[in-house]
Write an enzyme that holds these catalytic residues in place. Structure first.
Site, PDB file in Angstrom:
ATOM      1  N   CYS A   1     -16.433   1.632   0.086  1.00 18.19           N
ATOM      2  CA  CYS A   1     -15.111   0.781   0.523  1.00 18.19           C
ATOM      3  C   CYS A   1     -14.720   0.878   1.794  1.00 18.19           C
ATOM      4  O   CYS A   1     -13.910  -0.001   2.637  1.00 18.19           O
ATOM      5  CB  CYS A   1     -14.271   1.236  -0.706  1.00 18.19           C
ATOM      6  SG  CYS A   1     -13.495   2.878  -0.034  1.00 18.19           S
TER       7      CYS A   1
ATOM      8  N   ARG B   1     -13.785  -8.992   0.727  1.00 18.57           N
ATOM      9  CA  ARG B   1     -12.666  -8.251   0.690  1.00 18.57           C
ATOM     10  C   ARG B   1     -11.159  -9.786   0.792  1.00 18.57           C
ATOM     11  O   ARG B   1     -10.052 -10.742   0.023  1.00 18.57           O
ATOM     12  CB  ARG B   1     -11.451  -7.868   1.143  1.00 18.57           C
ATOM     13  CG  ARG B   1     -12.154  -6.589   1.275  1.00 18.57           C
ATOM     14  CD  ARG B   1     -11.277  -5.561  -0.057  1.00 18.57           C
ATOM     15  NE  ARG B   1     -10.243  -5.510  -0.306  1.00 18.57           N
ATOM     16  CZ  ARG B   1      -9.606  -4.422   0.251  1.00 18.57           C
ATOM     17  NH1 ARG B   1     -10.676  -4.033   1.359  1.00 18.57           N
ATOM     18  NH2 ARG B   1      -8.314  -3.929   0.008  1.00 18.57           N
TER      19      ARG B   1
ATOM     20  N   ARG C   1       0.974  -1.400   0.312  1.00 19.19           N
ATOM     21  CA  ARG C   1      -0.090  -0.305   0.049  1.00 19.19           C
ATOM     22  C   ARG C   1       0.656   1.448   0.101  1.00 19.19           C
ATOM     23  O   ARG C   1       2.148   1.306   0.976  1.00 19.19           O
ATOM     24  CB  ARG C   1      -1.383  -0.176   1.033  1.00 19.19           C
ATOM     25  CG  ARG C   1      -1.122   1.640   1.548  1.00 19.19           C
ATOM     26  CD  ARG C   1      -3.058   1.232   2.529  1.00 19.19           C
ATOM     27  NE  ARG C   1      -3.753   0.597   2.149  1.00 19.19           N
ATOM     28  CZ  ARG C   1      -4.724   1.029   2.491  1.00 19.19           C
ATOM     29  NH1 ARG C   1      -5.057   1.348   3.821  1.00 19.19           N
ATOM     30  NH2 ARG C   1      -5.791   0.438   2.142  1.00 19.19           N
TER      31      ARG C   1
ATOM     32  N   ASP D   1     -17.888   7.289  -1.666  1.00 16.22           N
ATOM     33  CA  ASP D   1     -16.551   6.886  -0.419  1.00 16.22           C
ATOM     34  C   ASP D   1     -15.497   8.208  -0.338  1.00 16.22           C
ATOM     35  O   ASP D   1     -16.148   9.823  -0.398  1.00 16.22           O
ATOM     36  CB  ASP D   1     -14.957   6.814  -1.854  1.00 16.22           C
ATOM     37  CG  ASP D   1     -13.210   6.443  -1.358  1.00 16.22           C
ATOM     38  OD1 ASP D   1     -14.077   6.169  -0.351  1.00 16.22           O
ATOM     39  OD2 ASP D   1     -12.778   6.362  -2.017  1.00 16.22           O
TER      40      ASP D   1
ATOM     41  N   HIS E   1      -6.695   1.163  -6.342  1.00 14.83           N
ATOM     42  CA  HIS E   1      -7.817   0.195  -5.327  1.00 14.83           C
ATOM     43  C   HIS E   1      -8.075  -0.971  -5.885  1.00 14.83           C
ATOM     44  O   HIS E   1      -9.317  -1.768  -5.592  1.00 14.83           O
ATOM     45  CB  HIS E   1      -8.656   0.926  -4.468  1.00 14.83           C
ATOM     46  CG  HIS E   1      -8.383   0.005  -3.557  1.00 14.83           C
ATOM     47  ND1 HIS E   1      -7.265  -0.610  -2.525  1.00 14.83           N
ATOM     48  CD2 HIS E   1      -9.129   0.406  -2.366  1.00 14.83           C
ATOM     49  CE1 HIS E   1      -7.997  -0.977  -1.429  1.00 14.83           C
ATOM     50  NE2 HIS E   1      -8.684  -0.393  -0.960  1.00 14.83           N
TER      51      HIS E   1
ATOM     52  N   GLN F   1      -9.819  -3.871  -4.180  1.00 15.96           N
ATOM     53  CA  GLN F   1     -11.434  -3.557  -3.316  1.00 15.96           C
ATOM     54  C   GLN F   1     -12.401  -3.423  -4.066  1.00 15.96           C
ATOM     55  O   GLN F   1     -14.035  -3.821  -3.937  1.00 15.96           O
ATOM     56  CB  GLN F   1     -11.199  -1.578  -2.859  1.00 15.96           C
ATOM     57  CG  GLN F   1     -12.603  -0.903  -2.372  1.00 15.96           C
ATOM     58  CD  GLN F   1     -12.996  -2.118  -1.141  1.00 15.96           C
ATOM     59  OE1 GLN F   1     -12.218  -1.758  -0.310  1.00 15.96           O
ATOM     60  NE2 GLN F   1     -14.224  -2.182  -1.610  1.00 15.96           N
TER      61      GLN F   1
HETATM   62  N1  NVA Z   1     -10.255   7.095  -1.776  1.00 17.42           N
HETATM   63  C1  NVA Z   1      -9.708   6.345  -0.494  1.00 17.42           C
HETATM   64  C2  NVA Z   1     -10.011   5.001  -0.551  1.00 17.42           C
HETATM   65  C3  NVA Z   1      -9.705   4.167   1.560  1.00 17.42           C
HETATM   66  C4  NVA Z   1      -9.513   2.991   1.329  1.00 17.42           C
HETATM   67  C5  NVA Z   1      -8.206   6.918   0.259  1.00 17.42           C
HETATM   68  O1  NVA Z   1      -7.447   6.493  -1.037  1.00 17.42           O
HETATM   69  O2  NVA Z   1      -8.419   6.868   1.115  1.00 17.42           O
HETATM   70  N1   CP Z   2     -11.326  -0.815   1.859  1.00 12.32           N
HETATM   71  C1   CP Z   2     -10.109   0.417   2.319  1.00 12.32           C
HETATM   72  O1   CP Z   2      -8.935  -0.048   1.605  1.00 12.32           O
HETATM   73  O2   CP Z   2      -9.659   0.026   3.360  1.00 12.32           O
HETATM   74  P1   CP Z   2      -8.619  -0.124   4.097  1.00 12.32           P
HETATM   75  O3   CP Z   2      -7.711   1.589   3.745  1.00 12.32           O
HETATM   76  O4   CP Z   2      -8.818  -0.289   6.430  1.00 12.32           O
HETATM   77  O5   CP Z   2      -7.155  -1.098   4.745  1.00 12.32           O
END
Ligand code: NVA
Ligand code: CP
Length: 308
Positions: A267, A295, A108, A227, A135, A138
């Site tokens: 998500c 997931r 990540r 989101d 992502h 997801q």
């Molecule tokens: N768009 C959000 C998704 C979190 C899972 C972010 O990047 O924070």
């Molecule tokens: N949806 C998602 O990726 O959640 P986290 O940021 O908790 O991993």
């Protein structure tokens, strides 16, 4: 090397196979404990290293469970606790050395370039566990969740409401092309999708419709999705962004414009009272907890494909 970095990198048939294997494995382990291993133990003795440059709850735990259920093990690394491209060791060398210790990497990252740098230099597959650009894991889980609730996603209508230019919306645009569904994006002009991705979508005959009117975007929707208005590491004027997204809140009034059996997806984590109201996320049409749970199942298929 079989990497899973973006939905757009893969054929529709491969992505479909990943979803079908997830359905199959999920069905076969009904009644088993959450951490017990699948009977066929396909990844017995294999290990996964996970690196998180940003916080995570779902991705961290669901990947850990996924590899465990396949018979393997995992190790979670914090970039601050290892040599990670900060002068003392290049990312290239870190990628090379981690390849000696594990069979697969999940990363990540705040910078998609880091994923690319890893994938160029790693001797083992890399999975994108969220980047600033996409992502994909997801979205694959969301497709499984949609199909379990509504049926085959091909030809259905998904409405994306709010920030039209983030990692989730990018991956959804790619998924609309690969899985052949209609994607209606309701967002302010300032937060409309990235031009490069839209060009790709048009070239590949994506059925993407963009409107400033959230009501128009949810008409005939089988699923409404939104989101966080401010993504992790989003370097924007937060107050101004929230103000311009206010009329894109998913609430009872907006939901009434969609089909009566329309489902709600997010998500997570969620900004309750911002992009969605409690009555929608906690309401009978919300499938957000199933999304989180799926997931595990989809990531099992992704890991399995990478290592097969
Ligand atoms: N768009 C959000 C998704 C979190 C899972 C972010 O990047 O924070
Ligand atoms: N949806 C998602 O990726 O959640 P986290 O940021 O908790 O991993």
């Amino acid at each position: 090397m079989k990497n899973f970095l973006n939905i757009a990198d893969h054929s529709s048939s491969l992505l479909r196979n990943i979803i079908e294997e997830a359905k199959d494995r999920k069905g076969k382990r009904k009644g088993q404990n959450k951490s017990s291993i699948d009977i066929d133990k396909p990844l017995d003795g294999k290990s996964m290293i996970m690196i998180f440059e940003k916080p995570s709850t779902r991705t961290r735990i669901s990947f850990d469970l996924a590899i465990k259920q396949l018979g393997g093990s995992s190790m979670i690394l914090n970039p601050d606790g290892i040599h990670y491209g900060k002068g003392d060791e290049s990312l290239k060398d870190t990628a090379r050395v981690l390849s000696e210790y594990a069979d697969i990497l999940m990363i990540r990252t705040s910078s998609h370039k880091n994923l690319e740098e890893f994938s160029k230099n790693s001797k083992i597959p890399i999975i994108n566990g969220l980047s600033d650009q996409s992502h994909p894991c997801q979205i694959m889980s969301d497709i499984l969740t949609f199909e379990e609730n509504i049926g085959n996603i091909e030809g259905k209508t998904i409405s994306w409401i709010g920030d039209g230019n983030n990692n989730m919306s990018n991956s959804f645009i790619e998924a609309a092309v690969k899985f052949n569904f209609n994607l209606n994006i309701g967002c302010p002009k300032k937060y409309s999708p990235n031009n490069k991705i839209m060009k790709w979508a048009h070239k590949n005959k994506g059925k993407i419709f963009i409107t400033k009117d959230p009501r128009e975007a949810v008409k005939e929707a089988d699923c409404i999705m939104t989101d966080k208005w401010i993504s992790m590491n989003d370097k924007v004027n937060k107050k101004a962004k929230k103000k311009s997204l206010r009329e894109y809140q998913v609430n009872k009034k907006l939901f009434k414009e969609a089909k009566s059996d329309c489902i709600f997806m997010h998500c997570l984590p969620v900004g309750r009272g911002e992009e969605v109201t409690d009555e929608i996320i906690d309401g009978k049409n919300s499938v957000v907890w199933e999304q989180a749970s799926n997931r595990v199942h989809v990531q099992k298929s992704i890991i399995h494909w990478c290592l097969n």
